[in-house]
Design an enzyme around this catalytic site. Structure first.
Site, mmCIF file in Angstrom:
data_model
loop_
_atom_site.group_PDB
_atom_site.id
_atom_site.type_symbol
_atom_site.label_atom_id
_atom_site.label_comp_id
_atom_site.label_asym_id
_atom_site.label_seq_id
_atom_site.Cartn_x
_atom_site.Cartn_y
_atom_site.Cartn_z
ATOM 1 N N GLU A 1 -1.238 -10.571 -7.539
ATOM 2 C CA GLU A 1 0.219 -10.627 -7.414
ATOM 3 C C GLU A 1 0.551 -11.801 -6.507
ATOM 4 O OE1 GLU A 1 2.039 -7.073 -5.977
ATOM 5 O OE2 GLU A 1 1.170 -5.824 -7.544
ATOM 6 N N ASP B 1 10.916 -5.693 2.208
ATOM 7 C CA ASP B 1 9.643 -6.093 2.792
ATOM 8 C C ASP B 1 9.581 -5.849 4.288
ATOM 9 O OD1 ASP B 1 8.022 -7.062 0.640
ATOM 10 O OD2 ASP B 1 9.529 -8.634 0.379
#
Lengths: 266, 414
Positions: free
Chosen positions: A49, A60
């Site tokens: 990824e 995040d």
């Protein structure tokens, strides 16, 4: 031709282990270094990824934020990210790459342009953190036409009814968020509880691959082995930060960490 | 794109929460889908519930202090020599700004949903201060996220939050201002949505937050409508409503009840923060033609680069220092119901000087932006035109900046 993502899952299954997915941010801590990191981990990891750094990342945690800000500060642009993917694919053609990011970057680039660029540079899948179902229906269809997997996210808060609908409409791979957390949070639920939720998802359609991510480190990865795939992201970003702070080479250290992760799930 | 009559603007979005088919929506991580849906169901039910509305009104009246004053600024009117200049002194509200309405409603909703903790973002510190007050009032634990830069420049409000028992969490990422505080607050909610309610401090964020905030601040125009009728016998034939626009909560609330009037009769003028005169940075996405993008869960006009990275803003007023703008205002702009312009830091300061020289009113730096444009335009208007400026915040919080920029004589102690 089967999408390399599906090939990777098949291969892991024949080796009787989950697929190992890594997450690193494109351009962290430089364009070249992020490419070198991908190369150094491609032997151990099954699917890579690649994070598209964004400066208002609402999902995040601090580790990935740090990586993203570092990359943006160095001037990374979307166009550079496609180049990194293209260059990597010259090195390892069959290794699947998933781009992971926020929708505004795709929206500004133009959905069609973005997907064309993904196709020509060799991107195999997309995760768009803030484009949930059903908002992502049209975009997911466009991805399908390009044979790019649009990976749906599922969370512990996703209701059963919603789970069924999402999975029914999903591509061959889905991503289960292990707990209520931003990326990189401390695992606050037991692996048993996570696997219980995971199995609930698998039951709906056992053919669809489901990976588990968020909060997975070398300490916890071994306990989740029964999943189709496991994603490690923040722990890797943290290792890059630690290496930079102690003036060590992140390429070597991240390579070591990913090998270690792989050994834990063999 | 068309504005519908007789339907509240907050309810004019489509099934996915888009106004005009393209502003707003819910660009959120999957984890937040359920809590947002729960909040939507609760809000849609309660906003029609007479008992809930009378509870809200009771708190607005007895605790927030409704109505806030509607006053004529006689000396300024004489000095300017054009339109009649009036002000709706929303800073009379408990706590000193309009943010109290949204904070109160969010705490009422949190109580109904059984949540024990409420988290919120703040820029100028007003949203945080009011949320801390309301949380205390309703017995909720409170966490406020605030950019480190804003903490340094808005100390009076930080102190107030702490005094009310709130935990103030400094945000060091990005530009260390409101945009980062909202991101961090959303992250906190992603990780704690099972126990915690979130209050977004303005008419921004995922669609339901835009709607709740707009519904709450509309108290301002409900009061004003009655006050105008009391004063003039009817809504004046030429009425102009000036308001500063950052996220857009006070302006939306100031205008909402007048939405269905022809704009020739009731004109809305939104004033964004143009930033320092010499700087290219600004917080005025509508005025300077920023492109549509996604910020904090909603599609809106937003300052960004060609790659879609959100750009840093610059403004003397922390409350307007935000790169995006409410989807409601994008909708009002594109349907041409409201007009938007900007005032620079220096222009806002000059208006503050002028207002405080002639009137016993101390608008904070945010409404000072609106005062600048209103006073400039009022000069050219006839005396049967009624200009109303929403003085939505008090300058007490700006003491430090005012002393630095204008000298000690412009700072009165409270």
């Amino acid at each position: 031709m089967l999408n390399p993502i599906s090939v990777a899952f098949k291969k892991a299954r024949t080796e009787n282990r989950p697929a190992l997915l890594t997450y690193t941010v494109a351009g962290d801590s430089s364009k070249k270094q992020s490419l070198d990191i991908l190369k150094s981990i491609s032997k151990s990891a099954d699917i890579l990824e690649v994070g598209v750094p964004h400066n208002t990342p609402v999902a995040d945690g601090s580790q990935i934020q740090t990586s993203a800000y570092r990359a943006i500060k160095k001037g990374i642009k979307i166009i550079d990210i496609f180049k990194i993917v293209r260059d990597f694919k010259k090195f390892d053609k069959s290794k699947p790459i998933i781009l992971m990011g926020y929708y505004n970057m795709i929206f500004q680039y133009g959905e069609n342009n973005f997907l064309n660029k993904c196709k020509t540079s060799g991107v195999n899948g997309l995760i768009v953190v803030d484009l949930p179902w059903p908002e992502n229906k049209d975009f997911a269809k466009k991805c399908k036409k390009k044979s790019i997997y649009f990976i749906q996210l599922l969370s512990p808060t996703t209701t059963s009814k919603r789970l069924r609908k999402i999975i029914q409409n999903s591509h061959p791979m889905n991503y289960f968020i292990s707990m209520l957390s931003t990326t990189g949070g401390k695992l606050k639920v037991s692996p048993r509880e996570i696997l219980k939720n995971y199995n609930r998802i698998k039951k709906i359609n056992p053919k669809k691959e489901v990976v588990i991510g968020f909060g997975i480190t070398d300490k916890t990865i071994g306990k989740l082995k029964s999943a189709d795939g496991l994603v490690v992201g923040s722990a890797i970003c943290k290792e890059i930060t630690r290496s930079l702070n102690s003036r060590q080479n992140p390429v070597i250290n991240v390579g070591k960490l990913v090998r270690k992760l792989k050994n834990k799930i063999k | 794109m068309k504005l519908k009559k007789k339907i509240p603007v907050i309810d004019q979005g489509n099934s996915l929460g888009f106004w005009g088919g393209k502003f707003g929506g819910n660009f959120v991580p999957e984890t937040l889908k359920k809590p947002i849906e729960d909040l939507e169901v609760l809000f849609n039910k309660l906003k029609k519930d007479k008992k809930f509305i009378s509870e809200r009104d009771k708190y607005f009246q007895n605790w927030v202090g409704a109505p806030t004053r509607f006053i004529k600024l006689e000396s300024l009117t004489n000095y300017i020599g054009g339109a009649q200049i009036w002000s709706k002194v929303v800073s009379d509200a408990n706590g000193g700004a309009h943010k109290i309405y949204n904070a109160t409603v969010h705490c009422l909703l949190a109580k109904r949903s059984g949540k024990k903790i409420i988290c919120g973002d703040t820029g100028a510190g007003y949203a945080g201060k009011m949320l801390s007050m309301a949380a205390k009032k309703f017995g909720l634990k409170c966490k406020i996220f605030m950019g480190a830069k804003d903490i340094a420049r808005q100390q009076p409000n930080v102190k107030a939050m702490k005094k009310n028992g709130a935990e103030v969490i400094p945000v060091y990422s990005g530009s260390q201002t409101l945009v980062d505080a909202v991101s961090e607050c959303m992250r906190f909610w992603v990780a704690n949505c099972d126990t915690t309610a979130m209050c977004v401090g303005s008419t921004v964020g995922p669609a339901v937050f835009v709607r709740i905030c707009g519904w709450s601040t509309s108290q301002i125009s409900r009061e004003l409508k009655g006050q105008l009728i009391d004063e003039f016998g009817s809504i004046p034939k030429k009425l102009k409503l000036y308001n500063c626009v950052g996220g857009g909560s006070s302006s939306f609330g100031f205008w909402n009840e007048f939405m269905d009037y022809d704009k020739k009769q009731v004109e809305f003028i939104g004033v964004e923060a143009g930033g320092p005169a010499k700087s290219k940075k600004h917080a005025a996405p509508l005025t300077y033609g920023s492109k549509i993008g996604i910020l904090h869960g909603a599609a809106q006009y937003v300052n960004q680069n060609s790659d879609g990275q959100i750009e840093e803003t610059e403004s003397i007023s922390a409350g307007l220092d935000y790169p995006g703008i409410s989807p409601l205002h994008c909708f009002l702009k594109d349907t041409k119901r409201a007009r938007y312009t900007a005032a620079s830091d220096e222009e806002a300061l000059s208006a503050y000087k002028l207002v405080t020289k002639f009137e016993d009113l101390r608008p904070s730096l945010e409404p000072s932006h609106a005062f600048f444009v209103a006073l400039k335009e009022a000069k050219k208007l006839s005396n049967d035109t009624v200009v109303v400026i929403n003085s939505c915040g008090d300058a007490y919080k700006d003491r430090g900046i005012l002393e630095e920029r204008l000298g000690k004589k412009y700072v009165k102690s409270n």
